[in-house]
Design a protein around this motif. Structure first.
Motif, short mmCIF file in Angstrom:
data_model
loop_
_atom_site.label_atom_id
_atom_site.label_comp_id
_atom_site.label_asym_id
_atom_site.label_seq_id
_atom_site.Cartn_x
_atom_site.Cartn_y
_atom_site.Cartn_z
N PRO A 7 51.46 19.65 17.71
CA PRO A 7 51.24 18.62 16.81
C PRO A 7 50.31 18.32 15.84
CG PRO A 7 52.00 18.09 18.75
CD PRO A 7 51.64 19.08 18.82
N ALA A 8 50.53 17.62 15.03
CA ALA A 8 49.44 16.65 13.78
C ALA A 8 48.60 15.87 14.86
CB ALA A 8 48.98 16.80 12.43
N LEU A 9 47.32 15.49 14.49
CA LEU A 9 46.28 14.54 14.68
C LEU A 9 45.95 13.78 13.49
CD1 LEU A 9 43.42 16.20 17.07
CD2 LEU A 9 45.45 14.45 18.06
N VAL A 10 46.17 14.46 12.71
CA VAL A 10 45.97 13.94 10.86
C VAL A 10 47.62 14.22 10.26
CG1 VAL A 10 45.03 13.08 9.11
CG2 VAL A 10 43.72 14.34 11.13
N PRO A 11 48.01 13.79 10.10
CA PRO A 11 49.11 13.94 8.91
C PRO A 11 49.19 14.05 7.88
CG PRO A 11 48.92 11.61 10.08
CD PRO A 11 47.81 11.94 9.69
N ALA A 12 49.96 14.87 7.22
CA ALA A 12 49.67 15.85 6.08
C ALA A 12 49.89 14.76 4.36
CB ALA A 12 50.76 16.93 5.46
N ALA A 13 48.66 14.50 4.09
CA ALA A 13 48.08 13.63 3.13
C ALA A 13 48.93 13.63 2.13
CB ALA A 13 47.08 13.97 2.30
N THR A 14 49.30 11.64 1.48
CA THR A 14 50.71 11.77 0.70
C THR A 14 50.22 11.57 -0.60
OG1 THR A 14 50.67 9.80 2.02
CG2 THR A 14 52.54 11.46 1.69
N ALA A 15 48.12 10.50 -0.23
CA ALA A 15 47.90 10.45 -1.32
C ALA A 15 46.45 10.56 -1.18
CB ALA A 15 47.77 9.10 -1.46
N GLY A 16 45.48 10.71 -2.13
CA GLY A 16 43.86 11.16 -2.44
C GLY A 16 43.78 12.39 -2.20
N ASN A 17 42.34 12.51 -2.16
CA ASN A 17 41.66 13.85 -2.29
C ASN A 17 40.71 14.22 -1.78
OD1 ASN A 17 39.91 12.77 -4.65
ND2 ASN A 17 41.30 12.10 -5.52
N LEU A 18 39.44 14.94 -1.90
CA LEU A 18 38.50 15.39 -1.25
C LEU A 18 37.34 14.50 -1.87
CD1 LEU A 18 38.43 19.23 -0.86
CD2 LEU A 18 39.44 17.37 0.52
N THR A 19 37.41 13.71 -2.78
CA THR A 19 36.04 12.93 -3.16
C THR A 19 35.99 11.50 -1.81
OG1 THR A 19 37.51 11.77 -5.00
CG2 THR A 19 36.22 13.46 -5.95
N ASN A 20 37.15 11.48 -1.93
CA ASN A 20 37.73 10.46 -1.16
C ASN A 20 36.44 10.13 -0.04
OD1 ASN A 20 39.01 8.90 -2.39
ND2 ASN A 20 40.92 9.56 -1.10
N TYR A 21 36.15 11.37 0.21
CA TYR A 21 34.87 11.52 1.41
C TYR A 21 33.65 11.17 0.99
CZ TYR A 21 37.84 14.64 4.21
OH TYR A 21 39.35 15.71 5.41
N ILE A 22 33.56 11.51 0.37
CA ILE A 22 32.09 10.62 -0.40
C ILE A 22 32.08 9.47 -0.66
CG2 ILE A 22 30.57 10.80 -2.61
CD1 ILE A 22 30.64 13.07 -0.20
N ALA A 23 32.95 9.23 -1.43
CA ALA A 23 33.52 7.78 -2.60
C ALA A 23 33.41 6.74 -1.13
CB ALA A 23 33.71 7.40 -3.25
N GLU A 24 33.32 6.95 -0.42
CA GLU A 24 34.59 6.05 1.26
C GLU A 24 32.98 5.73 1.99
OE1 GLU A 24 38.13 7.49 3.00
OE2 GLU A 24 39.04 6.77 1.04
N ARG A 25 32.47 6.96 2.11
CA ARG A 25 31.53 7.24 2.97
C ARG A 25 30.19 6.44 2.54
NH1 ARG A 25 31.80 8.16 8.15
NH2 ARG A 25 32.25 9.71 7.91
N ALA A 26 29.75 6.40 0.97
CA ALA A 26 28.50 5.95 0.41
C ALA A 26 29.07 4.04 0.69
CB ALA A 26 28.62 6.38 -1.39
N TRP A 27 30.38 3.65 -0.09
CA TRP A 27 30.72 2.29 0.46
C TRP A 27 30.78 1.22 1.42
CZ3 TRP A 27 32.49 -1.40 -3.02
CH2 TRP A 27 32.85 -2.74 -2.79
N PHE A 28 31.59 2.58 2.63
CA PHE A 28 31.06 1.90 4.15
C PHE A 28 29.44 1.08 4.84
CE2 PHE A 28 36.17 2.15 3.40
CZ PHE A 28 36.36 0.94 3.28
N GLU A 29 29.39 3.03 4.63
CA GLU A 29 27.85 3.40 5.31
C GLU A 29 26.76 4.13 4.00
OE1 GLU A 29 27.96 4.62 9.54
OE2 GLU A 29 30.04 5.97 7.88
N PRO A 30 26.80 3.01 3.62
CA PRO A 30 25.17 4.13 2.00
C PRO A 30 24.31 4.13 2.76
CG PRO A 30 25.71 1.49 2.29
CD PRO A 30 26.56 2.12 3.37
#
Length: 595
Positions: A7-30
């Protein structure tokens, strides 16, 4: 058991994309250190904020050049810091990345650019620029060069582009948007473009990172990437590290720089193909032989293997534990030091590792977690984990993935990591999927009672002797490559009376052997016929033959005066042998084996 699902530990994404990995890290842990770039003989740390700033600036340069949402842009370079920045910059600009191996020929570049419709290409050096310029399709308008300070060039060109425009473009990407077209290196025919979406990578990296959280999410964890990022395994490492916030550095020259970069960066775990582990083992054995301590090394190897096997049984005899402690000081600690000193685990993929090496490294204090997958499955479809580890297997399915064994023994795969399909190739898609959308891998396997997958051969690589015996060559080849003097080998015997092999010699190991055996001055052609060398390789053949029946065993072999290489055309970019190329190039040598 013929089917298993995790079974999935991370469900299949219904929104978002790979750029979020960068943008969210820069926002929350700059200020979190995401990357390190080479600086002299050391490393310069790059924070999440700095990383996003560089990516955005490069993306603006791409937009200024006319790159539109959905456009394909190729990258042809070795693994290096700029590869990762440009990879994400193309996505921030709304584009799709087309990796090209830096070892590709002009003809291969022409095919990939024309088939993908790439409107631009980033090459590493002026030499590669000279290679691609004559074969550029008319619609490939842009050629950028990394060593001509490409990031500064793009940053200057895009200074007038707004952040709002970049956000509009990256927010237009959804999980089903095409993220990359990876052309399979292949052993026959023209490469096929594998369509991998943002959702494919979100499912793969999310579930691998969570499944192997003790590696990817380890406090203070880091990895040195030296696999080709043009290959799906290296790409998964890059994106997985970014998604996990794992400190990532790149080694662009594994042959010349890997030892030094491991020593200076000191990663906590690494990801590599089996050949790297074979070379670490063989190099350690060769150094021990040259120092007159070969017997000590062999005893240490036997103890490491026995210790690992005892771990599987849940009880380590007292005498074995004492020997293990002694050899840890004498041998194993030096092997770990050669990997940087902090590595206690590694992930191996791309080809079979083999039980012997798996047990050796675990017994020496480095767990090698073997996995299995294809370009078509966004890299890993199965993986051994620290708490679910069976040496010799390729692990259980990555969470969210199903594995099935078809009636003929073929491994079938299903799940959100499976590609959308091949680019503009309906015929290949029809051949590659069952009616129920299970991906046909072309590999033969079995699943044990606990859901661990074992790969036993290639469906299309089975050798059928003239006596009708079916032989899976990988079993023999994996064992024979374990010999310290053997670099590559290819088992032959299709429609022949018995099994034979072509063998190439590891150049570095041969140098030590020549000195020890006082063969100085002998040419490689003479050494290939040398009775002492032949007798030594025969011991490797004898060891390999222990894994098979007499009818499947190697009866004769020929030592070749050259090695198989990517540049020579005998190996694919992931170091798999091109059987049809080798069979044609060395047809006379093969025929001589049967005379």
């Amino acid at each position: 058991m013929n089917e298993v699902t995790v079974p999935a530990l991370v469900p299949a994404a219904t929104a978002g994309n790979l750029t979020n990995y960068i943008a969210e890290r820069a926002w929350f842990e700059p200020e979190r250190i995401m990357l390190s770039r080479p600086l002299g003989e050391g490393w310069q740390p790059v924070s999440a904020r700095e990383c996003e700033s560089e990516i955005r600036a490069a993306a603006k340069g791409l937009v200024a050049a006319g790159i539109q949402i959905g456009d394909r842009v190729a990258i042809m370079a070795r693994t290096r810091y700029e590869w990762t920045i440009l990879d994400f910059a193309i996505w921030f600009a709304g584009g799709c990345v087309v990796p090209i191996f830096d070892t590709s020929s002009a003809e291969q570049v022409e095919w990939i650019l024309s088939d993908s419709g790439a409107v631009g290409i980033v090459v590493e050096t002026p030499l590669l620029r000279d290679l691609v310029n004559p074969v550029l399709p008319s619609y490939t308008k842009h050629v950028w060069t990394i060593t001509d300070d490409v990031l500064h060039v793009l940053t200057s060109a895009g200074a007038h582009i707004s952040d709002d425009e970049i956000d509009r473009r990256r927010n237009a990407l959804v999980p089903d948007t095409l993220a990359t077209l990876i052309y399979t290196s292949g052993t026959t025919g023209k490469p096929k473009g594998v369509q991998l979406t943002h959702g494919n990578f979100l499912a793969e990296c999310g579930n691998v990172v969570q499944g192997a959280s003790d590696l990817f999410l380890k406090p203070g964890g880091s990895t040195l990437l030296f696999l080709p990022v043009a290959h799906v395994f290296g790409r998964m490492v890059e994106i997985g590290a970014i998604s996990a916030g794992l400190h990532l550095a790149h080694c662009s020259d594994p042959a010349g720089r890997l030892a030094a970069d491991l020593a200076s960066f000191k990663p906590t775990f690494i990801l590599a193909v089996p050949r790297i582990f074979e070379k670490i083992y063989n190099g350690a054995e060769a150094r021990a032989e040259a120092a007159g301590k070969g017997s000590i090394f062999r005893k240490a190897a036997a103890v490491a293997i026995a210790y690992s096997e005892a771990m599987d049984h849940g009880r380590i005899p007292f005498a074995l534990a004492l020997k293990h402690r002694l050899f840890d000081k004498l041998v194993y600690s030096k092997i770990r030091a050669g990997m940087g000193g902090r590595v206690d685990a590694a992930i191996s993929g791309g080809a079979p590792l083999g039980t012997r090496l798996g047990h050796f490294f675990r017994g020496a204090g480095v767990r090698v977690l073997e996995g299995y997958g294809l370009t078509e499955t966004t890299a890993g479809a199965t993986l051994n984990l620290t708490d679910h580890h069976r040496v010799g297997s390729v692990g259980r399915p990555v969470p969210s993935t199903s594995i099935r064994i078809d009636d003929d023994g073929e491994v079938l795969i299903k799940g959100p990591i499976v590609m959308r399909g091949y680019w503009q190739n309906d015929g290949a898609n029809a051949e590659s999927f069952t009616d129920g959308r299970w991906l046909r891998t072309g590999d033969l396997g079995r699943i044990d009672e606990d859901g661990f997958l074992y790969i036993v051969g290639r469906k299309k690589e089975l050798i059928v002797t003239s006596g009708g015996k079916n032989v899976a060559p990988a079993v023999l080849e994996d064992r024979l490559r374990a010999h310290p003097l053997v670099s590559q080998c290819m088992v032959v015997g299709d429609n022949k009376p018995f099994i034979a092999a072509l063998v190439t010699i590891d150049a570095d190991a041969l140098k030590s052997w020549v000195v020890i055996n006082k063969k100085d001055g002998a040419t490689i052609a003479q050494l290939c016929k040398d009775p002492d060398l032949i007798a030594l390789i025969q011991t490797g053949v004898d060891e390999a033959n222990k894994a098979v029946s007499k009818a499947e065993s190697i009866r004769k072999f020929s030592i070749l005066p050259i090695d198989f290489t990517i540049a020579g055309g005998q190996l694919t970019a992931k170091l798999s042998i091109k059987r049809h190329v080798i069979a044609k190039e060395f047809a006379a040598e093969i025929e001589a084996l049967y005379q």
